[in-house]
Design a protein around this motif. Structure first.
Motif, short mmCIF file in Angstrom:
data_model
loop_
_atom_site.label_atom_id
_atom_site.label_comp_id
_atom_site.label_asym_id
_atom_site.label_seq_id
_atom_site.Cartn_x
_atom_site.Cartn_y
_atom_site.Cartn_z
N ARG A 124 0.83 -1.22 0.00
CA ARG A 124 0.00 0.00 0.00
C ARG A 124 0.86 1.26 0.00
O ARG A 124 0.51 2.26 -0.62
CB ARG A 124 -0.93 -0.01 1.22
CG ARG A 124 -2.03 -1.07 1.15
CD ARG A 124 -3.01 -0.91 2.31
NE ARG A 124 -4.03 -1.95 2.29
CZ ARG A 124 -4.13 -2.92 3.20
NH1 ARG A 124 -3.27 -2.97 4.21
NH2 ARG A 124 -5.07 -3.83 3.11
N PHE A 125 1.99 1.19 0.68
CA PHE A 125 2.85 2.37 0.77
C PHE A 125 3.39 2.75 -0.61
O PHE A 125 3.29 3.90 -1.04
CB PHE A 125 4.00 2.13 1.74
CG PHE A 125 4.91 3.31 1.92
CD1 PHE A 125 4.55 4.34 2.78
CD2 PHE A 125 6.10 3.40 1.23
CE1 PHE A 125 5.39 5.45 2.94
CE2 PHE A 125 6.94 4.50 1.39
CZ PHE A 125 6.57 5.53 2.25
N ASN A 144 2.30 1.96 -3.48
CA ASN A 144 1.25 2.22 -4.47
C ASN A 144 0.35 3.39 -4.08
O ASN A 144 -0.59 3.71 -4.80
CB ASN A 144 0.40 0.96 -4.67
CG ASN A 144 1.12 -0.09 -5.49
OD1 ASN A 144 1.20 0.00 -6.72
ND2 ASN A 144 1.67 -1.09 -4.82
N ASN A 145 0.63 4.04 -2.95
CA ASN A 145 -0.19 5.16 -2.50
C ASN A 145 0.17 6.43 -3.28
O ASN A 145 1.32 6.87 -3.24
CB ASN A 145 0.05 5.38 -0.99
CG ASN A 145 -0.92 6.39 -0.40
OD1 ASN A 145 -1.44 7.26 -1.08
ND2 ASN A 145 -1.18 6.25 0.89
N PRO A 146 -0.77 7.04 -3.99
CA PRO A 146 -0.46 8.24 -4.78
C PRO A 146 -0.03 9.42 -3.92
O PRO A 146 0.60 10.36 -4.42
CB PRO A 146 -1.77 8.54 -5.52
CG PRO A 146 -2.83 7.86 -4.72
CD PRO A 146 -2.19 6.64 -4.14
N GLN A 147 -0.35 9.41 -2.61
CA GLN A 147 0.07 10.51 -1.74
C GLN A 147 1.53 10.38 -1.32
O GLN A 147 2.11 11.33 -0.78
CB GLN A 147 -0.82 10.55 -0.50
CG GLN A 147 -2.27 10.88 -0.82
CD GLN A 147 -3.11 11.00 0.44
OE1 GLN A 147 -2.79 11.75 1.34
NE2 GLN A 147 -4.18 10.22 0.50
N VAL A 148 2.12 9.21 -1.54
CA VAL A 148 3.55 9.02 -1.30
C VAL A 148 4.26 9.36 -2.60
O VAL A 148 4.16 8.63 -3.58
CB VAL A 148 3.86 7.57 -0.89
CG1 VAL A 148 5.37 7.37 -0.73
CG2 VAL A 148 3.15 7.21 0.39
N LYS A 162 9.28 4.38 -6.74
CA LYS A 162 9.37 4.64 -5.31
C LYS A 162 10.29 3.64 -4.63
O LYS A 162 11.06 3.99 -3.73
CB LYS A 162 7.98 4.61 -4.69
CG LYS A 162 7.07 5.74 -5.15
CD LYS A 162 5.64 5.53 -4.69
CE LYS A 162 4.70 6.53 -5.34
NZ LYS A 162 3.28 6.26 -5.00
#
Length: 430
Positions: A28-29, A31-35, A322
């Motif tokens: 999730r980390f 693939n999180n667009p906010q990261v 990322k």
């Protein structure tokens, strides 16, 4: 990052070590667009900025291709890199190195990206901001901000980063540029760079050590040297009219006139904004450029000799970008430990470890004291050398100076055990 160092892998399942919740948290980390990659890269330099005060820092930058296996119809959103049909991510990083001691001080900035198809506008017709080559200038700007407390900064590039806009935009009051020449620049007083160099006689000789690289063995090279000064003329093409008409630079050329049989001869034509008054100054420029090998070591630690980043099976380009960004910081820590194994400058352990990790290091060190002086940590407490000795011992090194020194794999194995200990100490009542 700790999980990467612990398992010497970037495989999410391997890093999770059977913990499904941890695996999903990692997934999730990334693939999180906010990261965002930009925020992750900001984190590269937080510790670096604390140790550069008053130093002359070599800000060394380069680009590496990180290739991932793909198949027809499943490219994972990755663009082409290198020759052929290879797909992957491009990593551009800048690493800070002390000019006097050669100590790696940490990362200062960079960029990680993948190509999004062909650019239709010809290269010469695009503004610098719309070219991939802009990364050499923007990363230098990032580095200068991080290294603001340094006494002097010398930005070092390889040949790809040698172009007129870089010469015009990067140098400042305490910021210099040093790079290998790639172009036969036109000069302000007529003629070209190569013609001006050929008119100068060789004036000195020296023997230098060439470090081992992936494409050659380490060896000594007998070099002849010449140096001088020229003024590069602004090129006549779109996008550079606002730049100065000329930039004054010094050149240093070193040539291996009689290389060993079968060896590729050394031939470096270096350009720099540093003034050169004599041969000693010129050899100093050569010694600074030699420090470029450290960033090559960083890329090797990231790939086949360390984290094996190219083995990742993440399905999206954004997640892979990322992952590469996080892994670059982890690889830099290993480089710092490998450097510290031989002593050298007494850097603070804070440049690579958190306060909680430093407490764990101190506790582990107490358990490693042998009966003789040879079995004790010989380094001053709370230095990076002190930490490297502990991590190497955890990785299986004997600790005896007469035995083979620990390498990247030993440090990765040591970090694996160390992070398990740190995690256990964090559990209540343990």
């Amino acid at each position: 990052m700790q999980a990467m160092l612990c398992t010497r892998s970037v495989c999410l399942r391997r890093m999770a070590q059977g913990d499904w919740a941890a695996y999903m948290a990692y997934w999730r980390f990334v693939n999180n667009p906010q990261v965002t990659t930009d925020r992750l890269i900001e984190g590269w330099s937080r510790q670096t900025a604390t140790v550069v005060g008053g130093r002359h820092v070599l800000a060394i930058q380069d680009t590496s291709e990180v290739k991932f296996q793909t198949r027809q119809g499943c490219r994972r959103g990755l663009g082409k890199v290198g020759k052929g049909n290879a797909r992957g991510v491009l990593l551009h990083a800048m690493i800070a190195v002390d000019a006097d001691s050669g100590a790696c001080l940490g990362l200062t900035g960079g960029k990680v990206w993948t190509r999004r198809g062909k650019v239709k506008t010809p290269h010469d017709e695009r503004e610098l901001a719309n070219k991939e080559s802009a990364r050499w200038v923007t990363t230098a700007e990032q580095g200068c901000e991080v290294l603001a407390a340094a006494r002097m900064i010398t930005v070092i590039n390889d040949r790809e980063g040698e172009f007129f806009a870089h010469w015009a935009l990067t140098p400042g009051d305490n910021v210099h540029l040093l790079t290998r020449a790639m172009h036969d620049h036109a000069l302000a007083d007529g003629g070209t760079l190569y013609q001006a160099v050929e008119r100068v006689r060789f004036c000195d000789k020296a023997v230098i050590d060439l470090p081992q690289r992936m494409d050659r063995h380490g060896r000594q090279a007998h070099l002849s040297l010449r140096f001088g000064t020229v003024v590069l003329k602004r090129p006549a093409r779109p996008g550079v009219k606002e730049l100065p008409e000329g930039v004054k630079v010094s050149f240093v050329e070193v040539v291996e006139l009689h290389p060993p049989k079968g060896a590729e001869p050394v031939h470096w034509l270096l350009l720099t904004t540093h003034s050169i008054a004599n041969a000693a100054d010129a050899w100093r420029i050569v010694s600074w450029y030699k420090q470029r090998w450290i960033i090559e070591q960083l890329f090797r630690s990231l790939k086949n000799q360390g984290l094996r980043i190219e083995d990742s099976q993440l399905e999206s380009a954004e997640a892979l970008i990322k992952l590469v960004t996080i892994a670059t910081k982890a690889a830099c820590i290993v480089i710092q430990l490998v450097q510290a194994r031989n002593g050298g400058e007494q850097l603070s352990v804070k440049c690579a470890f958190t306060p909680e990790e430093i407490e764990a290091l101190a506790a582990i060190n107490k358990t490693m004291k042998g009966r003789t002086e040879l079995q004790k940590n010989p380094h001053r407490p709370h230095t990076l050398q002190w930490a490297a000795w502990i991590i190497a011992k955890l990785g299986g090194w004997t600790g005896y100076a007469s035995h083979r020194p620990p390498g990247p794999i030993t440090f990765h194995n040591g970090m694996a055990r160390f992070q398990i200990i740190v995690a256990a100490r964090a559990i209540e009542n343990v």
